[in-house]
Scaffold this motif. Structure first.
Motif, PDB file in Angstrom:
ATOM      1  N   LEU A 122      -1.910  -5.859  52.958  1.00 47.87           N
ATOM      2  CA  LEU A 122      -3.035  -5.933  53.621  1.00 47.87           C
ATOM      3  C   LEU A 122      -3.392  -7.270  54.123  1.00 47.87           C
ATOM      4  O   LEU A 122      -2.955  -8.209  53.239  1.00 47.87           O
ATOM      5  N   ASP A 123      -3.826  -7.506  55.152  1.00 48.47           N
ATOM      6  CA  ASP A 123      -4.132  -8.874  55.663  1.00 48.47           C
ATOM      7  C   ASP A 123      -5.656  -8.888  56.053  1.00 48.47           C
ATOM      8  O   ASP A 123      -6.358  -7.848  56.212  1.00 48.47           O
ATOM      9  N   GLY A 124      -6.083  -9.907  55.785  1.00 48.16           N
ATOM     10  CA  GLY A 124      -7.727 -10.029  56.025  1.00 48.16           C
ATOM     11  C   GLY A 124      -8.232 -11.358  55.777  1.00 48.16           C
ATOM     12  O   GLY A 124      -7.265 -12.300  55.760  1.00 48.16           O
ATOM     13  N   TYR A 125      -9.529 -11.840  55.345  1.00 47.77           N
ATOM     14  CA  TYR A 125      -9.809 -12.945  54.926  1.00 47.77           C
ATOM     15  C   TYR A 125     -11.092 -12.903  53.903  1.00 47.77           C
ATOM     16  O   TYR A 125     -11.563 -11.916  53.820  1.00 47.77           O
ATOM     17  N   GLU A 126     -11.044 -13.946  53.198  1.00 43.87           N
ATOM     18  CA  GLU A 126     -12.143 -13.848  51.985  1.00 43.87           C
ATOM     19  C   GLU A 126     -13.117 -15.028  52.544  1.00 43.87           C
ATOM     20  O   GLU A 126     -12.878 -16.312  53.162  1.00 43.87           O
ATOM     21  N   ILE A 127     -14.563 -14.746  52.060  1.00 41.92           N
ATOM     22  CA  ILE A 127     -15.514 -15.691  52.599  1.00 41.92           C
ATOM     23  C   ILE A 127     -16.553 -15.271  51.151  1.00 41.92           C
ATOM     24  O   ILE A 127     -17.154 -14.133  51.299  1.00 41.92           O
ATOM     25  N   HIS A 128     -16.571 -16.076  50.301  1.00 38.57           N
ATOM     26  CA  HIS A 128     -17.716 -15.846  49.074  1.00 38.57           C
ATOM     27  C   HIS A 128     -17.782 -17.054  48.575  1.00 38.57           C
ATOM     28  O   HIS A 128     -17.222 -17.972  48.166  1.00 38.57           O
ATOM     29  N   MET A 129     -19.012 -16.887  47.848  1.00 43.48           N
ATOM     30  CA  MET A 129     -19.517 -17.958  46.885  1.00 43.48           C
ATOM     31  C   MET A 129     -19.754 -17.275  45.283  1.00 43.48           C
ATOM     32  O   MET A 129     -20.419 -16.574  45.223  1.00 43.48           O
ATOM     33  N   GLY A 130     -18.616 -17.510  44.733  1.00 49.72           N
ATOM     34  CA  GLY A 130     -18.675 -16.761  43.411  1.00 49.72           C
ATOM     35  C   GLY A 130     -17.566 -16.297  43.146  1.00 49.72           C
ATOM     36  O   GLY A 130     -16.653 -16.101  43.870  1.00 49.72           O
ATOM     37  N   ALA A 131     -17.455 -15.962  41.764  1.00 49.22           N
ATOM     38  CA  ALA A 131     -16.178 -15.151  41.225  1.00 49.22           C
ATOM     39  C   ALA A 131     -16.797 -13.899  40.504  1.00 49.22           C
ATOM     40  O   ALA A 131     -17.795 -13.850  39.926  1.00 49.22           O
ATOM     41  N   THR A 132     -16.209 -12.789  40.653  1.00 47.10           N
ATOM     42  CA  THR A 132     -16.431 -11.527  40.251  1.00 47.10           C
ATOM     43  C   THR A 132     -15.266 -11.217  39.359  1.00 47.10           C
ATOM     44  O   THR A 132     -14.235 -11.170  39.504  1.00 47.10           O
ATOM     45  N   ALA A 133     -15.504 -10.832  38.087  1.00 44.46           N
ATOM     46  CA  ALA A 133     -14.763 -10.340  37.027  1.00 44.46           C
ATOM     47  C   ALA A 133     -14.988  -8.791  36.905  1.00 44.46           C
ATOM     48  O   ALA A 133     -15.930  -8.175  36.482  1.00 44.46           O
ATOM     49  N   GLY A 134     -13.797  -7.996  37.318  1.00 44.87           N
ATOM     50  CA  GLY A 134     -14.151  -6.487  37.158  1.00 44.87           C
ATOM     51  C   GLY A 134     -13.098  -6.268  35.818  1.00 44.87           C
ATOM     52  O   GLY A 134     -12.408  -6.798  35.425  1.00 44.87           O
ATOM     53  N   LEU A 167     -11.809  -8.871  50.089  1.00 46.82           N
ATOM     54  CA  LEU A 167     -11.051  -9.133  51.173  1.00 46.82           C
ATOM     55  C   LEU A 167     -11.729  -8.360  52.381  1.00 46.82           C
ATOM     56  O   LEU A 167     -11.812  -7.057  52.571  1.00 46.82           O
ATOM     57  N   HIS A 168     -12.332  -9.327  53.400  1.00 48.22           N
ATOM     58  CA  HIS A 168     -12.900  -8.794  54.548  1.00 48.22           C
ATOM     59  C   HIS A 168     -12.126  -8.297  55.552  1.00 48.22           C
ATOM     60  O   HIS A 168     -10.560  -8.906  55.419  1.00 48.22           O
ATOM     61  N   GLY A 169     -12.073  -7.620  56.269  1.00 50.83           N
ATOM     62  CA  GLY A 169     -11.063  -6.961  57.413  1.00 50.83           C
ATOM     63  C   GLY A 169     -10.011  -5.800  56.687  1.00 50.83           C
ATOM     64  O   GLY A 169      -9.195  -5.703  57.472  1.00 50.83           O
ATOM     65  N   LEU A 170     -10.423  -5.457  55.718  1.00 43.55           N
ATOM     66  CA  LEU A 170      -9.157  -4.502  54.839  1.00 43.55           C
ATOM     67  C   LEU A 170      -9.135  -3.219  55.749  1.00 43.55           C
ATOM     68  O   LEU A 170      -8.165  -2.432  56.067  1.00 43.55           O
ATOM     69  N   PHE A 171     -10.197  -2.718  56.485  1.00 44.68           N
ATOM     70  CA  PHE A 171     -10.226  -1.648  57.267  1.00 44.68           C
ATOM     71  C   PHE A 171      -9.781  -1.702  58.184  1.00 44.68           C
ATOM     72  O   PHE A 171      -9.478  -0.659  59.320  1.00 44.68           O
ATOM     73  N   GLY A 172      -9.196  -2.971  58.836  1.00 42.95           N
ATOM     74  CA  GLY A 172      -8.208  -3.228  59.914  1.00 42.95           C
ATOM     75  C   GLY A 172      -6.891  -2.670  59.865  1.00 42.95           C
ATOM     76  O   GLY A 172      -5.932  -2.702  60.798  1.00 42.95           O
TER      77      GLY A 172
END
Length: 188
Positions: A122-134, A167-172
């Motif tokens: 997948l291609d996309g972009y990341e923009i976020h403040m913080g980290a998430t542990a799942g 991952l933003h844009g993954l639906f593209g």
């Protein structure tokens, strides 16, 4: 895609009977989560999942899906912590530095429909403040701004109906989008 409609919902009355709910990115995760609670949308999203509905969260929406959001540096608010929607066992901790990357990722697999597309890119972009542990990362970032990395991302419910990531844009990505839509009963 033919037969697929997307609409923004600003009130409980507008929610209706969707096939899926997407919680998008936001610059104000904590304030938007509180707004969802005040309007009744948070309870409606939880009820939707309890009846088998599919819910997706990207960036701030992903953060909201978890059990809690921590903000010890008060990046976004004066709160130290806020409970999430508790739909995934993920915990987010805000950080003062914003992550911004063009990203390339690989699906590690997962449960439900996502197991069928394990290994696709997948291609996309990341923009976020913080980290998430799942509990169940389903995505691996393999490149950020053209540099090789191995960063796990995302969380997914055991039945594959509730999931989120950064991952933003993954639906593209056609294969990904169509696999998810197929899991909702859509047919091309």
């Amino acid at each position: 895609e033919p037969g697929v409609g997307v609409r923004y919902v600003r009130s409980l009355a507008e929610l209706g009977q969707p096939d899926a709910i997407l919680l998008p990115g936001t610059k104000s995760t904590l304030a938007d989560l509180e707004w969802m609670r005040q309007t009744g949308l948070a309870a409606a999203v939880r009820a939707f999942t309890q009846s088998g509905g599919a819910v997706v969260g990207i960036f701030g929406g992903y953060q909201m899906l978890g059990t809690r959001i921590e903000d010890p540096q008060h990046v976004e608010s004066s709160l130290d912590t806020l409970p999430g929607l508790e739909l995934l066992p993920a915990v987010t901790r805000f950080q003062s530095e914003k992550a911004t990357f063009q990203a390339h990722a690989t699906i590690l697999g997962g449960t439900g429909w996502m197991a069928l597309i394990e290994g696709i890119s997948l291609d996309g972009y990341e923009i976020h403040m913080g980290a998430t542990a799942g509990a169940k990362a389903w995505l691996e970032m393999t490149q950020r701004n053209g540099i090789s990395v191995h960063v796990l991302d995302g969380d997914i419910s055991p039945d594959g109906k509730i999931w989120g990531c950064y991952l933003h844009g993954l639906f593209g990505n056609d294969l990904f989008r169509r696999a998810w839509l197929d899991s909702l009963g859509w047919h091309a």
